[in-house]
Design an enzyme around this catalytic site. Structure first.
Site, PDB file in Angstrom:
ATOM      1  N   SER B  46       8.480 -19.280  19.668  1.00  0.00           N
ATOM      2  CA  SER B  46       7.894 -19.792  18.472  1.00  0.00           C
ATOM      3  C   SER B  46       6.220 -19.300  18.864  1.00  0.00           C
ATOM      4  O   SER B  46       5.949 -19.950  19.886  1.00  0.00           O
ATOM      5  CB  SER B  46       7.881 -20.943  18.172  1.00  0.00           C
ATOM      6  OG  SER B  46       7.200 -21.501  16.887  1.00  0.00           O
ATOM      7  N   GLU B  47       5.510 -18.447  18.486  1.00  0.00           N
ATOM      8  CA  GLU B  47       4.516 -17.788  19.274  1.00  0.00           C
ATOM      9  C   GLU B  47       3.040 -19.002  19.261  1.00  0.00           C
ATOM     10  O   GLU B  47       2.197 -18.507  20.053  1.00  0.00           O
ATOM     11  CB  GLU B  47       4.195 -16.412  18.543  1.00  0.00           C
ATOM     12  CG  GLU B  47       3.504 -16.729  17.144  1.00  0.00           C
ATOM     13  CD  GLU B  47       4.558 -16.364  15.957  1.00  0.00           C
ATOM     14  OE1 GLU B  47       5.840 -16.478  16.275  1.00  0.00           O
ATOM     15  OE2 GLU B  47       4.160 -15.836  14.897  1.00  0.00           O
ATOM     16  N   ASN B  48       3.291 -19.958  18.273  1.00  0.00           N
ATOM     17  CA  ASN B  48       2.276 -21.046  18.518  1.00  0.00           C
ATOM     18  C   ASN B  48       2.472 -21.697  19.878  1.00  0.00           C
ATOM     19  O   ASN B  48       1.607 -22.575  20.274  1.00  0.00           O
ATOM     20  CB  ASN B  48       2.306 -21.799  17.540  1.00  0.00           C
ATOM     21  CG  ASN B  48       3.476 -22.553  17.067  1.00  0.00           C
ATOM     22  OD1 ASN B  48       4.719 -21.769  16.988  1.00  0.00           O
ATOM     23  ND2 ASN B  48       3.590 -23.659  16.865  1.00  0.00           N
ATOM     24  N   GLY B  49       3.623 -21.614  20.704  1.00  0.00           N
ATOM     25  CA  GLY B  49       3.600 -22.037  22.085  1.00  0.00           C
ATOM     26  C   GLY B  49       4.803 -22.532  22.575  1.00  0.00           C
ATOM     27  O   GLY B  49       4.624 -23.495  23.402  1.00  0.00           O
ATOM     28  N   SER B  88       2.347 -17.523  25.827  1.00  0.00           N
ATOM     29  CA  SER B  88       3.111 -17.265  24.622  1.00  0.00           C
ATOM     30  C   SER B  88       3.060 -15.708  24.064  1.00  0.00           C
ATOM     31  O   SER B  88       4.146 -15.053  24.012  1.00  0.00           O
ATOM     32  CB  SER B  88       2.684 -18.002  23.414  1.00  0.00           C
ATOM     33  OG  SER B  88       3.613 -17.919  22.529  1.00  0.00           O
TER      34      SER B  88
END
Lengths: 218, 219
Positions: B46-49, B88
């Site tokens: 999940s690219e938000n971290g 990320s």
């Protein structure tokens, strides 16, 4: 050294026209307390650097709705219709940059690099006006450092010296921004005595933090 | 009869090899997670971290520090890990994500992708899409074959602002499965009841039709 300060004292440092980085990703890890205080104080003409503009009733979105932002630098503003409206009506300038590029530009500013080379955006509108370099036959864009006068961040836990621990997906841009601003102000959900956070668990070391504000303490 | 979106998602899920680290975009791509067998041991980024993206929590158990890239409360599975945005996107851009699935406004025969901007209409921003498609080892586009207005989305050349150049590997629609190659777009599978003439008539790019075309298994 005790960096914990009351909110009213902190707010004297924020003024019209400043360039401010705000941590968070769709409100996870956004210092809501400081945003509310900026609204109450009606600090205007801001340049804000942040991943997104939250929602109309949450996070940075509230500053947008209250028309306190002159220029927004973000990666995605689709969750806040008011940002789109102000952008279309040219009431607010919006600069959109790829998320990974934003992270690296902020990191570059914070770690003393003159820029970074990224393949992201090659062949798209993102490359307009940027220098291109070819390394080992592959094209990269030169992206320049991005810094601010002030960073407003949010941590799960801080000690009085300013060591920070973030929680889950609320870490995001916070530790990067902690290195890329002249003045770093952090809201924390918990404040503990210096020494209570294990050195191996510190995510942002204390010397990078100027002020810690406890949430629900004022 | 399952709807088109789930048919596409199910077919995309079959592309997942065991042990894959994947990133799923919003819309049809997010449905793909429902069809990946648990024994394939897939990890979602999940690219938000964080990695280890799990299902949505039960009502009342939401943790607002655990949201997906759309801001929706999700969970982190045991063995997951959270990190900052530079890490990320380092994971994404650095080629550590095996596979990404995302939707598109347009795709063309050079593998160019347009997915973020319609000039004159609201422009939400590219978010993390540009970085993710540039770095992922394989890019699968999961989308309905035509626009709501009935015009082709698979073109000779994209007309909308690009997300990235030459990144698309596979296109899955309700009509078939296509592979982007050096020579152009090759038709690999047709959905049951769809002819190669029909899929070509709904595609602006000229499809390369091999002798053998598979049948797309749907649910």
């Amino acid at each position: 050294m005790d960096k914990v300060k009351p909110l009213h004292e902190v707010m004297t440092l924020l003024r019209d026209g400043q360039t401010i980085m705000i941590g968070g990703f769709l409100c996870a890890g956004t210092p809501e307390l400081l945003i509310d205080a900026m609204i109450e104080k009606n600090i205007r003409e801001l340049t804000v650097i942040a991943n997104d503009t939250g929602f109309e009733d949450r996070g940075i979105g509230k500053l947008v709705v209250n028309k306190q932002i002159r220029k927004m630098i973000a990666t995605h503003v689709g969750t806040n219709k008011e940002t789109g409206r102000q952008m279309t009506a040219r009431e607010m300038e919006v600069e959109l940059i790829p998320q990974g590029t934003m992270a690296e530009r902020i990191r570059a500013a914070g770690v003393g690099l003159g820029g970074i080379l990224t393949p992201t955006g090659v062949g798209t509108v993102v490359e307009e006006g940027k220098e291109k370099l070819i390394i080992d036959g592959k094209e990269y864009l030169l992206e320049l450092p991005l810094r601010a006068e002030i960073a407003l961040l949010h941590a799960y836990k801080a000690d009085k010296a300013g060591n920070l621990v973030y929680r889950r997906a609320s870490r995001n841009f916070n530790p990067l921004m902690a290195m890329a601003a002249d003045l770093v102000i952090v809201t924390a959900e918990h404040i503990v005595e210096t020494g209570e956070i294990d050195p191996d668990e510190v995510m942002t070391p204390a010397p990078l933090v100027d002020i810690v504000v406890l949430i629900n303490n004022e | 009869m399952t709807d088109i979106r789930n048919i596409i998602a199910k077919r995309v899920a079959d592309f997942f090899e065991a042990g894959t680290l994947a990133n799923l975009g919003i819309g049809i791509p997010s449905l793909v997670a429902n069809y990946i067998p648990a024994d394939k041991n897939i990890t979602l980024h999940s690219e938000n971290g964080f990695i280890g993206l799990g299902p949505n929590p039960e009502e009342g158990l939401e943790d607002m520090d655990i949201v997906n890239a759309g801001g929706i409360p999700v969970t982190i599975l045991p063995g997951g890990a959270s990190f900052d945005s530079a890490t990320s996107f380092g994971i994404a851009r650095g080629g550590h994500v095996d596979l990404t699935v995302l939707g598109a406004l347009e795709v063309d025969e050079k593998g160019n992708l347009a997915s973020w901007n319609v000039p004159g209409k609201l422009l939400p921003g590219m978010g993390g899409a540009m970085d993710i498609v540039v770095g992922a080892k394989k890019v699968i586009i999961a989308m309905e074959h035509m626009t709501r207005e009935g015009t082709p989305k698979i073109l000779k050349e994209c007309t909308l602002p690009l997300t990235a150049v030459g990144v698309v590997d596979i296109i899955v629609t309700e009509l078939g499965v296509m592979e982007v190659t050096e020579e152009g777009i090759v038709l690999r599978e047709l959905a049951p009841g769809i002819t190669k003439e029909e899929i070509q008539s709904k595609t602006e790019a000229t499809l390369i039709i091999p002798v053998e075309i598979g049948i797309m298994v749907i649910l």
